[in-house]
Scaffold this motif. Structure first.
Motif, PDB file in Angstrom:
ATOM      1  N   SER A  62       0.814  -1.219   0.000  1.00  0.00           N
ATOM      2  CA  SER A  62       0.000   0.000   0.000  1.00  0.00           C
ATOM      3  C   SER A  62       0.845   1.265   0.000  1.00  0.00           C
ATOM      4  N   THR A  63       2.088   1.173   0.454  1.00  0.00           N
ATOM      5  CA  THR A  63       2.970   2.341   0.503  1.00  0.00           C
ATOM      6  C   THR A  63       3.914   2.415  -0.694  1.00  0.00           C
ATOM      7  N   ALA A  64       3.790   1.475  -1.633  1.00  0.00           N
ATOM      8  CA  ALA A  64       4.639   1.483  -2.826  1.00  0.00           C
ATOM      9  C   ALA A  64       4.110   2.496  -3.835  1.00  0.00           C
ATOM     10  N   ALA A  82       7.074  -2.678   0.569  1.00  0.00           N
ATOM     11  CA  ALA A  82       6.705  -1.466   1.288  1.00  0.00           C
ATOM     12  C   ALA A  82       7.647  -0.314   0.956  1.00  0.00           C
ATOM     13  N   ALA A  83       7.054   0.835   0.654  1.00  0.00           N
ATOM     14  CA  ALA A  83       7.787   2.078   0.389  1.00  0.00           C
ATOM     15  C   ALA A  83       8.754   1.973  -0.788  1.00  0.00           C
ATOM     16  N   ALA A  84       8.565   0.974  -1.632  1.00  0.00           N
ATOM     17  CA  ALA A  84       9.399   0.854  -2.833  1.00  0.00           C
ATOM     18  C   ALA A  84       8.804   1.693  -3.954  1.00  0.00           C
ATOM     19  N   GLU A  85       9.635   2.030  -4.932  1.00  0.00           N
ATOM     20  CA  GLU A  85       9.184   2.860  -6.049  1.00  0.00           C
ATOM     21  C   GLU A  85       9.692   2.294  -7.366  1.00  0.00           C
ATOM     22  N   LEU A  86       8.755   1.893  -8.215  1.00  0.00           N
ATOM     23  CA  LEU A  86       9.091   1.437  -9.566  1.00  0.00           C
ATOM     24  C   LEU A  86       8.997   2.639 -10.487  1.00  0.00           C
ATOM     25  N   GLY A  87      10.097   2.987 -11.140  1.00  0.00           N
ATOM     26  CA  GLY A  87      10.139   4.188 -11.959  1.00  0.00           C
ATOM     27  C   GLY A  87       9.254   4.107 -13.187  1.00  0.00           C
ATOM     28  N   PRO A  88       8.960   5.249 -13.791  1.00  0.00           N
ATOM     29  CA  PRO A  88       8.105   5.264 -14.978  1.00  0.00           C
ATOM     30  C   PRO A  88       8.719   4.482 -16.138  1.00  0.00           C
ATOM     31  N   ALA A  90       9.361 -11.286 -10.582  1.00  0.00           N
ATOM     32  CA  ALA A  90      10.440 -10.416 -10.105  1.00  0.00           C
ATOM     33  C   ALA A  90      10.009  -9.687  -8.837  1.00  0.00           C
ATOM     34  N   ILE A  91      10.999  -9.362  -7.992  1.00  0.00           N
ATOM     35  CA  ILE A  91      10.718  -8.745  -6.698  1.00  0.00           C
ATOM     36  C   ILE A  91      11.535  -7.472  -6.529  1.00  0.00           C
ATOM     37  N   LEU A  92      10.839  -6.376  -6.234  1.00  0.00           N
ATOM     38  CA  LEU A  92      11.465  -5.119  -5.824  1.00  0.00           C
ATOM     39  C   LEU A  92      11.123  -4.957  -4.354  1.00  0.00           C
ATOM     40  N   GLU A  93      12.076  -5.228  -3.492  1.00  0.00           N
ATOM     41  CA  GLU A  93      11.790  -5.273  -2.060  1.00  0.00           C
ATOM     42  C   GLU A  93      11.637  -3.871  -1.453  1.00  0.00           C
ATOM     43  N   HIS A  94      11.317  -3.875  -0.163  1.00  0.00           N
ATOM     44  CA  HIS A  94      11.011  -2.641   0.556  1.00  0.00           C
ATOM     45  C   HIS A  94      12.083  -1.567   0.361  1.00  0.00           C
ATOM     46  N   ARG A 121      14.324   1.468  -5.135  1.00  0.00           N
ATOM     47  CA  ARG A 121      14.005   2.531  -6.085  1.00  0.00           C
ATOM     48  C   ARG A 121      14.567   2.162  -7.456  1.00  0.00           C
ATOM     49  N   THR A 122      13.777   2.370  -8.480  1.00  0.00           N
ATOM     50  CA  THR A 122      14.316   2.248  -9.832  1.00  0.00           C
ATOM     51  C   THR A 122      14.100   3.560 -10.569  1.00  0.00           C
TER      52      THR A 122
END
Length: 209
Positions: free
Chosen positions: A103-105, A121-127, A135-139, A142-143
């Motif tokens: 919910s915080t991503a 949590a609090a992760a950010e997948l760039g545009p 695939a996993i982008l963990e807490h 940032r990308t």
């Protein structure tokens, strides 16, 4: 709940076909059409072929309002996505129902989440980025824009990717490492130290190649 839009798809290759499946599973209506510069492209099943990428502006003027760039090439996907934004297109984020997003991503415009992808949590997948199957982008990760995290790759907590980074299939990145703009991490690599911009690394542990 807002209705999902009919999308103009850019790209009729393999990634385009994969995105089409995500759109169908996620409940998007049939795409408006597909654009592709390759005259020999087989197209997308059941989707009208509307011509080359250069028709983006004309279709916007005719009322097309939302689009997605379904190209595997990072720089091209980012460039076309930014052009679409400048033309006034909305760039929704196709997200497979099996994907998990905290919910915080935050998910950048024009990115896509394939089946079983995870954003912590609090992760950010760039545009204009691809988080591919499993695939996993963990807490707190940032990308930057235009990245591709390939199937089965795992980015540990707090990993930072620059722009247009490619992380290969089943690669693993230790928590907290940074990967510079335009770098490439090979299939199965184990990244335990920072990777400079435009470097290519491979192996366990990963080293320049």
């Amino acid at each position: 709940m807002d209705l999902l839009p009919r999308l103009l798809i850019l790209g009729a290759g393999g990634h385009g076909r994969a995105v089409l499946e995500v759109l169908r599973d996620a409940g998007f209506p049939p795409p408006l059409g597909v654009l592709d510069d390759n005259p020999h492209s087989p197209g997308l099943p059941g989707v009208p072929h509307l011509g080359p990428f250069s028709r983006m502006a004309a279709l916007r003027a005719e009322g097309a309002a939302a689009a997605h760039v379904a190209l595997g090439h990072n720089a091209a996907r980012r460039r076309l996505g930014e052009t679409l934004l400048a033309l006034g297109y909305a760039l929704p984020v196709p997200r497979h129902p099996s994907a998990i997003v905290a919910s915080t991503a935050r998910l950048g415009a024009g990115s896509v989440l394939m089946p079983r992808a995870v954003v912590g949590a609090a992760a950010e997948l760039g545009p204009h980025s691809i988080l591919n199957t499993g695939a996993i982008l963990e807490h707190d990760g940032r990308t930057g824009p235009g990245c591709h995290i390939a199937p089965g790759a795992v980015l540990g907590g707090g990993v930072t990717l620059g722009a247009e980074v490619l992380v290969g299939i089943l690669a693993g990145l230790r928590p907290g490492v940074s990967v510079g703009d335009g770098a490439a991490v090979a299939l199965g690599a184990a990244v335990v130290a920072d990777v400079p911009p435009r470097a290519s690394v491979a192996g366990v542990p990963a080293r320049p190649r």
